[in-house]
Design a protein around this motif. Sequence first.
Motif, PDB file in Angstrom:
ATOM      1  N   HIS A  96       0.856  -1.183   0.000  1.00 53.00           N
ATOM      2  CA  HIS A  96       0.000   0.000   0.000  1.00 53.00           C
ATOM      3  C   HIS A  96       0.893   1.235   0.000  1.00 53.00           C
ATOM      4  O   HIS A  96       2.084   1.155   0.290  1.00 53.00           O
ATOM      5  N   TRP A 110      -5.354   9.440   2.301  1.00 51.83           N
ATOM      6  CA  TRP A 110      -5.934   8.299   1.609  1.00 51.83           C
ATOM      7  C   TRP A 110      -4.907   7.172   1.566  1.00 51.83           C
ATOM      8  O   TRP A 110      -3.710   7.391   1.788  1.00 51.83           O
ATOM      9  N   ASP A 113      -4.129   0.687  -2.583  1.00 57.29           N
ATOM     10  CA  ASP A 113      -3.682  -0.707  -2.611  1.00 57.29           C
ATOM     11  C   ASP A 113      -2.821  -0.891  -3.855  1.00 57.29           C
ATOM     12  O   ASP A 113      -3.209  -0.505  -4.959  1.00 57.29           O
ATOM     13  N   ALA A 123      -7.030  -0.092  -5.864  1.00 54.43           N
ATOM     14  CA  ALA A 123      -8.139   0.599  -5.205  1.00 54.43           C
ATOM     15  C   ALA A 123      -7.574   1.725  -4.352  1.00 54.43           C
ATOM     16  O   ALA A 123      -6.396   1.701  -3.963  1.00 54.43           O
ATOM     17  N   THR A 124      -8.393   2.734  -4.066  1.00 51.68           N
ATOM     18  CA  THR A 124      -8.008   3.811  -3.149  1.00 51.68           C
ATOM     19  C   THR A 124      -9.094   3.973  -2.096  1.00 51.68           C
ATOM     20  O   THR A 124     -10.278   3.745  -2.372  1.00 51.68           O
ATOM     21  N   HIS A 125      -8.692   4.344  -0.877  1.00 48.20           N
ATOM     22  CA  HIS A 125      -9.625   4.462   0.244  1.00 48.20           C
ATOM     23  C   HIS A 125      -9.292   5.702   1.057  1.00 48.20           C
ATOM     24  O   HIS A 125      -8.122   6.003   1.301  1.00 48.20           O
ATOM     25  N   LYS A 126     -10.297   6.400   1.485  1.00 46.97           N
ATOM     26  CA  LYS A 126     -10.118   7.577   2.337  1.00 46.97           C
ATOM     27  C   LYS A 126      -9.898   7.135   3.776  1.00 46.97           C
ATOM     28  O   LYS A 126     -10.622   6.291   4.296  1.00 46.97           O
ATOM     29  N   TYR A 217      -7.581  -4.961   4.139  1.00 44.66           N
ATOM     30  CA  TYR A 217      -8.135  -3.610   4.103  1.00 44.66           C
ATOM     31  C   TYR A 217      -9.071  -3.446   2.911  1.00 44.66           C
ATOM     32  O   TYR A 217      -8.698  -3.708   1.775  1.00 44.66           O
ATOM     33  N   SER A 218     -10.292  -3.009   3.152  1.00 42.99           N
ATOM     34  CA  SER A 218     -11.230  -2.849   2.050  1.00 42.99           C
ATOM     35  C   SER A 218     -12.144  -1.643   2.231  1.00 42.99           C
ATOM     36  O   SER A 218     -13.100  -1.481   1.500  1.00 42.99           O
ATOM     37  N   GLY A 219     -11.857  -0.785   3.189  1.00 39.20           N
ATOM     38  CA  GLY A 219     -12.703   0.380   3.409  1.00 39.20           C
ATOM     39  C   GLY A 219     -12.116   1.282   4.452  1.00 39.20           C
ATOM     40  O   GLY A 219     -10.951   1.156   4.813  1.00 39.20           O
ATOM     41  N   PRO A 220     -12.915   2.216   4.967  1.00 37.53           N
ATOM     42  CA  PRO A 220     -12.414   3.158   5.966  1.00 37.53           C
ATOM     43  C   PRO A 220     -11.870   2.434   7.195  1.00 37.53           C
ATOM     44  O   PRO A 220     -12.259   1.308   7.501  1.00 37.53           O
TER      45      PRO A 220
END
Length: 719
Positions: A96, A110, A113, A123-126, A217-220
């Motif tokens: 990451h 943010w 991955d 993917a990107t996550h906040k 990891y898949s979300g906030p």
Amino acid sequence: MRHLLLAFLFLIPLTTPLLAQQHPFTFEDMMALKRVEEPEPSPDGKWVLFAAVDVDLNANTKTPHVWIVPISGGKEREIIADQDADRPRWSPDGKHFAFVSKKEGGSQVWIADFDGTSGSVTATHKVTSIAAEATGELWSPDGNNILFESNVYPECIGTPREAEACNQKKLKESADSKVQAMIFEHLLYRHWNGYKESKRSHLFVIPTNGPTFMQSYSGPLIDEHPRDLTPGDFDAPPFSLGGQDNYAFSPDGKELCYTSNHDEVGATSTNNDLWIVPVTGGTAENITAENKASDSTPLYSPDGKYIAYRAQQRPGYESDRFRLMLYDRKTGAKKDLTTTFDGWVGTYAWGPSSTTIYFTSEVTGGQPIQSVTIDNPFISFVQPSNPEAGQESPSSFQRKIPIVVSDYNDDLAITQDGRTLLFTLMSVRAPNEIYKIDLSQRVEDPLTHLNDTLLSRVPMSPLESFSFVGSHGEGVQGFLVKPPNFDPNKKYPVKFLIHGGPEGAWGDDWSYRWNPELFAANGYVVIMINFHGSTGYGQKFIDAINGDWGGAPFEDLMKGLDYAERHYPFIDKDRECALGASYGGYMTNWILGHTNRFKCIVTHDGMFNTESAWGTTEELWFNEWEFKGTPYNNRELYRKWSPHLFATNFKTPTLVVHSQLDYRLDVSEGFQLFTTLQREGVPSKMLYFPDEGHWVLKPQNSQLWYQTVNDWVDQWLKK
């Protein structure tokens, strides 16, 4: 190498199709260049992440995106293009990376991955959603935390949830209030281009719950608010114009070292100290309390035994020599690694063995990369000797052979195996690109080529150096840039550029704000002098300007221009214009009252009245050091060097440029000068920016700045 390629392109006969398509460098060309930022090598040594800023002149925006390039070489690729993304920083496992984005309003952290096989983002996550916004993120070496910086209200204390609720409430109240008044209780209530609004920069950590959590990891992140590691009514870290981070994790991820100034009157203090605090929180310990000057930019050795940092020795003097220091974490002992080195230490990086430190240092217009080991003193470069009259080559400016010599280098990073040093390289002919050097073979190669195609279409002139005998009978260096399609049999008008600082320097580096190539592009010879006070020639040379603002520097500038006029027959000495900003603006104001040799002047954000400038600036330590006190306890020196007292001598047509949000040199300095010029009947014009600070940064404002400045010079030199 790229520079050899460009040099070759300049030698191609004019009949070739390539040069037939060339055109003089334009402002639009400059805005089309991608602005490459610092390299970030992946933990496995296969990839290099970096951000590059795109400018959209029509939209008046600057937008960063994340790029990647194989460290072995190959084509660079943009891997986050669907949102703004800046400052990528790897997770320890390389799966990451964190970055900063304003995609959903306001700057937040943010996570991306990363697929290490294809070198792509999946993917990107906040991560953060805090009211005060987040920037300057850094992943802890153990993978358990992400650090970031935020400007918060220091009175908002309690649990992380309570502190966040307090900041949200205060920010909303401020935004909704019909009253915009502020109450000040201490100095440094505004800084650079903004008011403090009772807020402080603090460092926060938010847990990632370790590698196991990140693998799925898949979300906030879990519902946990960031913890403030630097509570109190202090800035941690203090304000910085860029460069190396003022904070760092220990290798085990359990401790944080950061920079903070706790002196009561921040406006008169340069006493930045280093503090250490457990990542779990607690009372911070000041480890440099005995030094009342600046200590900053800490960096732990990979083995965790030491903290390296930069330090100055003279309190209140922001241009004292930056030394490279070593702090022993076990004994508390401190050691100066550059005792015999008379240059300033810039950005630096540890080698993985924890015995060698690589660093940059400005020297005679360049910024080579040097190295030092923790057990051996540094061998200083030879100081400039007095050049004989007529000498055009600065051969007297010798130095220890560095690791990387060419051009202007910065932003050092080393792969974990210690074999490859990464850095950015620029010159007067090209902005930053990322380079690498094999430390065992000293072979230097470019990694990125984002601007090569555009630059191949515009002819650029190399920076030419000359030297002469200046003030105090000492050697002074100058530079010259010729216009495109230069004809030595023609006479050319001159743009005489004067640098700011005053402890700054011209050199073989790139600028978007004062670009010598762009100034030369419409048929001018550009001349620049590194007068007494300039960096890169030893601390004694720098200190010579203290208390002598209109003395030795003015003499150097006039003698340097005299030398150029005598030795370069293509210079038209009857068509010369002086241009300067900040201290360069002060000097052009001083020139106004002390010589009529120029046909025009451009003065940007310059000091006009030394006494009023003291009362309206924020960093009082600067004026009080340079003029050796305050206007009420050393008025004689302030008045000796104040341009406004020579206003009856003003005759040269002058363009005044100043901005409302400039709190280093208040806009009133520009208004006073313009009023004086108008009342004295001197041809004059003022360009005023209500939405800029000390620097003009917005693309369309910058376009107007260059257009107005160049038109003014053309008006008086190309009649």
